[in-house]
Write a protein that holds these residues in place. Structure first.
Motif, PDB file in Angstrom:
ATOM      1  N   PHE A 119       0.819  -1.212   0.000  1.00  0.00           N
ATOM      2  CA  PHE A 119       0.000   0.000   0.000  1.00  0.00           C
ATOM      3  C   PHE A 119       0.851   1.258   0.000  1.00  0.00           C
ATOM      4  CE2 PHE A 119      -2.352  -3.500   1.771  1.00  0.00           C
ATOM      5  CZ  PHE A 119      -3.497  -3.472   0.993  1.00  0.00           C
ATOM      6  N   GLY A 120       2.122   1.082  -0.369  1.00  0.00           N
ATOM      7  CA  GLY A 120       2.974   2.231  -0.612  1.00  0.00           C
ATOM      8  C   GLY A 120       3.428   2.959   0.628  1.00  0.00           C
ATOM      9  N   LEU A 121       3.883   4.180   0.385  1.00  0.00           N
ATOM     10  CA  LEU A 121       4.475   5.000   1.433  1.00  0.00           C
ATOM     11  C   LEU A 121       3.474   5.986   2.006  1.00  0.00           C
ATOM     12  CD1 LEU A 121       7.772   5.689  -0.448  1.00  0.00           C
ATOM     13  CD2 LEU A 121       7.702   4.688   1.837  1.00  0.00           C
ATOM     14  N   LEU A 122       3.558   6.189   3.309  1.00  0.00           N
ATOM     15  CA  LEU A 122       2.800   7.257   3.955  1.00  0.00           C
ATOM     16  C   LEU A 122       3.634   8.523   3.979  1.00  0.00           C
ATOM     17  CD1 LEU A 122       0.289   8.155   5.517  1.00  0.00           C
ATOM     18  CD2 LEU A 122       1.398   7.359   7.604  1.00  0.00           C
ATOM     19  N   LYS A 123       4.927   8.367   4.267  1.00  0.00           N
ATOM     20  CA  LYS A 123       5.880   9.478   4.233  1.00  0.00           C
ATOM     21  C   LYS A 123       7.024   9.053   3.329  1.00  0.00           C
ATOM     22  CE  LYS A 123       4.983  10.621   9.102  1.00  0.00           C
ATOM     23  NZ  LYS A 123       5.618  10.780  10.442  1.00  0.00           N
ATOM     24  N   ASN A 124       7.336   9.879   2.340  1.00  0.00           N
ATOM     25  CA  ASN A 124       8.383   9.497   1.398  1.00  0.00           C
ATOM     26  C   ASN A 124       9.566  10.453   1.407  1.00  0.00           C
ATOM     27  OD1 ASN A 124       7.173  11.653   0.215  1.00  0.00           O
ATOM     28  ND2 ASN A 124       6.547  10.612  -1.658  1.00  0.00           N
ATOM     29  N   ASP A 125       9.770  11.134   2.553  1.00  0.00           N
ATOM     30  CA  ASP A 125      10.935  11.993   2.689  1.00  0.00           C
ATOM     31  C   ASP A 125      12.127  11.162   3.143  1.00  0.00           C
ATOM     32  OD1 ASP A 125       9.377  14.238   2.069  1.00  0.00           O
ATOM     33  OD2 ASP A 125       8.777  14.473   4.159  1.00  0.00           O
ATOM     34  N   ASP A 126      13.297  11.497   2.649  1.00  0.00           N
ATOM     35  CA  ASP A 126      14.495  10.722   2.986  1.00  0.00           C
ATOM     36  C   ASP A 126      14.747  10.695   4.487  1.00  0.00           C
ATOM     37  OD1 ASP A 126      15.057  10.053   0.367  1.00  0.00           O
ATOM     38  OD2 ASP A 126      16.191  11.896   0.013  1.00  0.00           O
ATOM     39  N   GLU A 127      14.461  11.793   5.147  1.00  0.00           N
ATOM     40  CA  GLU A 127      14.733  11.878   6.582  1.00  0.00           C
ATOM     41  C   GLU A 127      13.626  11.254   7.417  1.00  0.00           C
ATOM     42  OE1 GLU A 127      15.430  15.931   7.522  1.00  0.00           O
ATOM     43  OE2 GLU A 127      17.261  16.093   6.308  1.00  0.00           O
ATOM     44  N   ASP A 128      12.477  11.058   6.846  1.00  0.00           N
ATOM     45  CA  ASP A 128      11.342  10.516   7.589  1.00  0.00           C
ATOM     46  C   ASP A 128      10.545   9.601   6.677  1.00  0.00           C
ATOM     47  OD1 ASP A 128       9.536   9.975   9.547  1.00  0.00           O
ATOM     48  OD2 ASP A 128       8.539  11.920   9.507  1.00  0.00           O
ATOM     49  N   LEU A 129      11.024   8.359   6.540  1.00  0.00           N
ATOM     50  CA  LEU A 129      10.432   7.390   5.628  1.00  0.00           C
ATOM     51  C   LEU A 129       9.516   6.451   6.409  1.00  0.00           C
ATOM     52  CD1 LEU A 129      10.645   6.442   2.613  1.00  0.00           C
ATOM     53  CD2 LEU A 129      12.301   4.757   3.434  1.00  0.00           C
ATOM     54  N   GLN A 130       8.270   6.324   5.958  1.00  0.00           N
ATOM     55  CA  GLN A 130       7.340   5.418   6.635  1.00  0.00           C
ATOM     56  C   GLN A 130       6.354   4.837   5.626  1.00  0.00           C
ATOM     57  OE1 GLN A 130       5.195   7.047   9.997  1.00  0.00           O
ATOM     58  NE2 GLN A 130       3.763   5.351  10.053  1.00  0.00           N
ATOM     59  N   PHE A 131       6.233   3.520   5.654  1.00  0.00           N
ATOM     60  CA  PHE A 131       5.262   2.849   4.791  1.00  0.00           C
ATOM     61  C   PHE A 131       3.878   2.883   5.436  1.00  0.00           C
ATOM     62  CE2 PHE A 131       9.244   1.240   3.218  1.00  0.00           C
ATOM     63  CZ  PHE A 131       9.027   1.154   1.852  1.00  0.00           C
TER      64      PHE A 131
END
Length: 346
Positions: free
Chosen positions: A294-306
């Motif tokens: 279901f992909g990423l919720l946060k896709n920032d390099d410093e704050d990555l969360q699926f």
């Protein structure tokens, strides 16, 4: 228990969609005799299979995921459940001329079409339970206004025809035809998106073992591709409005972290739920299991969360358990905005 923005919206919209589909099925089978009561019974039939989500009130999140879209979405449930609920409705409505066969039909086809619609979405449905194989065409997202809203219009229009049976059936049938046609158009669009992803991989000489292509939230314009290679997963997006090539981002599998948890039943269950699309990660000396479907919720390099991620923890008794990583509503809203901009193409 973690509250996820998309999960709440998904359950609301998915329930509405299934209510409309069930209502239309009930109307088609018994609308001539019961009028709008047939829509009500059909809506109930469209709702019953998803009551399995209440399992979260009695068990842990992983078990609830395993239960969802299982027995209550199976052909076995459709057969025996329709006999039970159909008989109850027959007792209530037989004075109005409703036949037992019609009452059973409302629930049988309400249950079956519910499961078939779920098969078109991105979450696997075990329609052949107890065989543990989740069917998923991944052609529409569980929230898709282009499917739901026109269907709802035709059903409501049909319900206003209380005396003209022919017009009532015409509008109801039109809703079923248009909504079904949209599902097959979505399959065609998926085929086009699939070709775009595989062509991009071929151009970049990427050697891969599997690929999963599915629509993003609420549309069939922007598609997500998850590509498995030997050591990592590549995730990319493709919009029909794109003018540039697909860009893939790599996420290492980090299976070495999983080896530390080898032979643990919780890990094995999570792997099965994820259908093989998962990675491990480490943060602050804690190991995480990430379900990629279901992909990423946060896709920032410093704050990555699926969207679905689980942290392994050891309880006071030294037993290994998992906790779903909490998600914030604001992150879901921000992601929707990003997806909307991405849908417009790059």
């Amino acid at each position: 228990m973690a509250v996820f923005f998309f999960c709440n919206v998904e359950r609301t919209m998915d329930s509405l969609t299934q209510i409309i589909l069930g209502g239309a099925i009930g109307n088609a089978i018994a609308g001539k005799k019961l009028k709008n009561k047939a829509v009500l019974y059909g809506a109930i039939a469209g709702t019953i299979p998803d009551l399995d989500v209440l399992a979260i009130l009695f068990t842990d999140p992983i078990s609830a995921l395993e239960i969802h879209r299982g027995f209550s979405h199976s052909l076995i449930f459709a057969i025996f459940g329709s006999l039970l609920f159909g008989y109850l409705v027959y007792l209530l409505e037989k004075k109005k001329g409703l036949a037992f066969k019609e009452a059973v039909g409302v629930f049988f086809w309400g249950f079956v079409t519910h499961s078939l619609l779920d098969v078109f979405t991105t979450w696997g449905t075990r329609i052949l339970w107890p065989f543990d194989y989740p069917f998923a065409f991944k052609a529409v997202f569980v929230i898709d206004p282009l499917y739901t809203l026109p269907f709802m219009f035709f059903l409501i229009r049909s319900m206003f025809e209380k005396n003209n049976v022919a017009k009532r059936m015409y509008w109801n049938k039109l809703g079923l035809i248009v909504s079904t046609a949209y599902l097959f158009v979505a399959l065609l669009l998926k085929g086009i998106a699939f070709y775009a992803f595989t062509s991009a991989l071929k151009e970049e000489n990427v050697v891969y073992t599997s690929i999963s292509v599915k629509p993003t939230i609420g549309n069939t314009i922007l598609w997500n591709g998850i590509v498995e290679t030997q050591d990592s997963f590549l995730i990319g997006e493709y919009s029909f409005f794109d003018h540039s090539s697909i860009q893939f981002r790599s996420y290492p599998k980090n299976l070495a972290y999983g080896e530390k948890l080898e032979n643990n039943k919780i890990v094995e269950r999570l792997i099965q739920i994820s259908e093989g699309y998962y990675t491990f990660s480490e943060k602050e000396n804690e190991i995480y299991f990430n379900d990629l479907r279901f992909g990423l919720l946060k896709n920032d390099d410093e704050d990555l969360q699926f969207a679905f991620s689980y942290r392994f923890v050891v309880d006071d008794n030294g037993k290994l358990t998992v906790e779903e990583v909490k998600k914030e509503r604001k992150d879901g809203v921000l992601l929707l905005k990003k997806l909307w901009e991405r849908l417009k193409g790059i």
